[in-house]
Design an enzyme around this catalytic site. Structure first.
Site, PDB file in Angstrom:
ATOM      1  CE  LYS A   5      -3.067   0.571   3.642  1.00 51.07           C
ATOM      2  NZ  LYS A   5      -2.716   1.821   4.400  1.00 51.07           N
ATOM      3  CB  SER A   6       3.895   2.215   1.976  1.00 47.32           C
ATOM      4  OG  SER A   6       3.211   2.322   3.363  1.00 47.32           O
ATOM      5  N   GLY A  38      -5.326   7.319   5.511  1.00 50.51           N
ATOM      6  CA  GLY A  38      -4.395   8.503   6.322  1.00 50.51           C
ATOM      7  C   GLY A  38      -3.110   8.568   5.564  1.00 50.51           C
ATOM      8  NE  ARG A  56      -5.679   7.634  11.478  1.00 51.40           N
ATOM      9  CZ  ARG A  56      -4.803   6.807  10.681  1.00 51.40           C
ATOM     10  NH1 ARG A  56      -5.493   6.444   9.545  1.00 51.40           N
ATOM     11  NH2 ARG A  56      -3.659   6.494  10.882  1.00 51.40           N
ATOM     12  CB  SER A  94       5.168   9.787  11.789  1.00 50.14           C
ATOM     13  OG  SER A  94       4.247   9.820  10.607  1.00 50.14           O
ATOM     14  CD  GLN A 145       0.532   7.899   7.406  1.00 49.85           C
ATOM     15  OE1 GLN A 145      -0.052   8.689   8.370  1.00 49.85           O
ATOM     16  NE2 GLN A 145      -0.149   6.920   6.977  1.00 49.85           N
ATOM     17  CG  ASP A 192       0.830   0.043   9.178  1.00 54.59           C
ATOM     18  OD1 ASP A 192       0.355   0.668   9.972  1.00 54.59           O
ATOM     19  OD2 ASP A 192       1.042   0.180   8.190  1.00 54.59           O
ATOM     20  NE  ARG A 213      -2.537  -2.350   8.487  1.00 52.95           N
ATOM     21  CZ  ARG A 213      -2.266  -2.259   7.210  1.00 52.95           C
ATOM     22  NH1 ARG A 213      -2.459  -3.489   6.666  1.00 52.95           N
ATOM     23  NH2 ARG A 213      -1.781  -1.447   6.233  1.00 52.95           N
TER      24      ARG A 213
HETATM   25  C1  S3P Z   1       2.601   4.628   6.339  1.00 48.79           C
HETATM   26  C2  S3P Z   1       3.152   5.044   7.545  1.00 48.79           C
HETATM   27  C3  S3P Z   1       2.585   4.487   8.763  1.00 48.79           C
HETATM   28  C4  S3P Z   1       1.609   3.301   8.791  1.00 48.79           C
HETATM   29  C5  S3P Z   1       0.787   3.461   7.590  1.00 48.79           C
HETATM   30  C6  S3P Z   1       1.348   3.772   6.246  1.00 48.79           C
HETATM   31  C7  S3P Z   1       3.132   5.283   5.061  1.00 48.79           C
HETATM   32  O1  S3P Z   1       2.156   5.481   9.555  1.00 48.79           O
HETATM   33  O2  S3P Z   1       1.026   3.155   9.764  1.00 48.79           O
HETATM   34  O3  S3P Z   1      -0.245   2.367   7.415  1.00 48.79           O
HETATM   35  O4  S3P Z   1       2.998   4.712   3.952  1.00 48.79           O
HETATM   36  O5  S3P Z   1       3.977   6.257   5.142  1.00 48.79           O
HETATM   37  P1  S3P Z   1       2.878   6.560  10.384  1.00 48.79           P
HETATM   38  O6  S3P Z   1       4.057   7.020   9.526  1.00 48.79           O
HETATM   39  O7  S3P Z   1       1.847   7.753  10.602  1.00 48.79           O
HETATM   40  O8  S3P Z   1       3.452   5.803  11.310  1.00 48.79           O
END
Ligand code: S3P
Length: 446
Positions: free
Chosen positions: A27-28, A100, A128, A173, A175, A321, A394
């Site tokens: 996904k990422s 997110g 969130r 993080s 993200q 995750d 999940r």
């Molecule tokens: C992700 C980072 C993680 C993860 C999310 C995907 C990403 O979040 O939990 O499912 O793709 O960068 P955080 O960076 O907030 O921990």
């Protein structure tokens, strides 16, 4: 995205997982391939893309911004990149549903554009925390208005010149790191992000794959604004976060023997395997390779007697995750498992500490939820019962796997969001040997 019909599952107890599978794309990496492809000059061909609702939401955002994207079809997508200058003002709010990653990364990306945009999501996403991205972006010069609680909808006021910053992440993080790097490409000077602990580095790797220079010195990653991205090929590996359910399932179900193909094996994502091995899991790496700057591996997992452990805190961000699945492993292990340093789990698609504790308790497991983790007392078999996923994909998948060690059916409410990350999960579990009914007749419910 419109409200979806709720979906409930009833999973038959017992059984084992056998055979071979390739779970859907990461996904990422899929989100990032679409984003960087859109911002690049020239076309980007993506294969193995996750056709989950979250990634489809990212694709729709770029279509709304004027980017032509062909597909997805069997994981293949062609993104006709337009460069930063080619993006156009959308005609309405950009709705990213449950995702997110889309919202936080896009907040950084959109902050550098000359027009206004609005980012919104579903009820869970709009609860969130977003200050973790809006505050550092404001330091760079972005103008973003959130709700009083610091949540979406986010109104991003375009046309504000950005300047690079040197930012120390208060929480680990990927993200937030990625949002700042994306904004940094449009900012004057250097943008540097220092992490308190390593987090997934797909953005850094992929930026380099698109020809954008990124430097790393220990915990700090930097880039300079104003360079360009060039369209390329991206082969997305299978998502280790999706594989995790099957790694745990095969570990806890006696007689299992399962091989998972082409799993993303990036060292910033393999914490789940390290934790399971410390618990005594039998996971063998059959072969490794590298595709487009990302390591991949075939993994063979056979059932094993797991033992409870104190999970090392440094592994938490590398498995962030995978804790819903790991809670199930802990519930089936001999002895106690202690998790700490994992407060971030409380702000995922649901409060994963509270929701996993509540669900495991419904199956008869002793769990003590703590502010930043949990104490889980393993037992030889789980009871059956009814659990609520709180619309968290999940959580739903973790409890489906738990049925492998249950003595009676496990019923799971609100599983509709599994399509965000793992389309085909139900079909795959059935193929591998599990009995799972979708929306069972309530009259048949024991
Ligand atoms: C992700 C980072 C993680 C993860 C999310 C995907 C990403 O979040 O939990 O499912 O793709 O960068 P955080 O960076 O907030 O921990």
């Amino acid at each position: 995205m419109s409200a979806m019909q709720s979906e409930n599952w009833r999973v038959a107890p017992g059984g084992a997982l056998h055979g071979e599978a390739r779970v859907p794309g990461d996904k990422s990496i899929s989100h990032r391939a679409v984003m960087l492809g859109a911002l690049a000059d020239g076309t980007t061909q993506v294969t193995g893309l996750l056709e989950g609702a979250d990634v489809l939401a990212t694709i729709e955002v770029f279509r709304a911004l004027g980017v032509v994207i062909d597909g997805p079809e069997d994981g293949a997508v062609t993104v006709h990149g337009v460069g930063w200058e080619g993006l156009r003002a959308p005609s309405g709010p950009l709705d990213v549903g449950n995702s997110g990653t889309s919202m936080r990364l896009l907040a950084g990306l959109l902050a550098g554009l000359p027009f206004d945009t609005v980012l919104t999501g579903d009820a869970s996403l709009n609860r969130r925390p977003m200050r973790r991205v809006t505050e550092p972006l404001a330091e760079m010069g972005a103008r973003i208005t959130a709700t009083e609680a610091g949540t979406a909808p986010l109104h991003i006021h375009g046309g504000s010149p950005l300047t690079g910053i040197d930012y120390k992440l208060p929480v680990a993080s990927a993200q937030v790191k990625s949002a700042l790097l994306l904004a940094g490409m449009r900012a004057a000077g250097h943008t540097c992000v220092t992490e308190p602990a390593p987090t997934r580095d797909h953005t850094e790797r992929m930026l380099q794959g698109f020809g954008y220079p990124v430097s790393r010195d220990l915990a700090t990653v930097c880039l300079e604004g104003g360079r360009r991205l060039y369209g390329t090929r991206v082969d997305v590996p299978a998502d280790i976060s999706s594989a995790a359910f099957l790694l745990v399932g095969a570990s806890i179900a006696p007689g299992s023997d399962l091989t998972l193909r082409h799993v993303g094996w990036n060292p910033t994502r393999t914490g789940v395997v390290e934790i399971l091995r410390q618990m005594g899991a039998d996971i063998e790496v059959l072969g490794t390779d590298e595709v487009g700057g990302e390591p991949v591996a075939d993994l063979r997992v056979r059932s094993a007697g797991l033992r409870g452990i104190a999970i090392p805190e440094e592994l938490v961000p590398l498995a962030i995750d995978e804790f819903p699945a790991l809670f199930i492993a802990a519930a089936c292990a001999e002895g106690e498992t202690l998790l700490s340093g994992a407060a971030e789990l409380r702000v995922k698609e649901s409060d994963r500490i509270a929701v996993m504790a509540e669900g495991l308790q419904a199956l008869g497991v002793t769990v003590e939820a703590r502010e930043d983790g949990a104490r889980i007392v393993g037992q030889p078999a789980l009871g059956g019962g009814r659990v609520h996923s709180h619309t968290d994909h999940r959580i739903a998948m973790a409890f489906a796997i738990a049925a492998l060690r249950a003595e009676a059916p496990v019923e799971i409410e609100a599983c509709e969001n599994v399509r965000t990350s793992f389309p085909g999960f139900v079909g795959l579990l059935r193929e591998l040997g599990m009995g799972l009914e979708v929306d069972p007749d309530p009259a048949q419910t024991p």
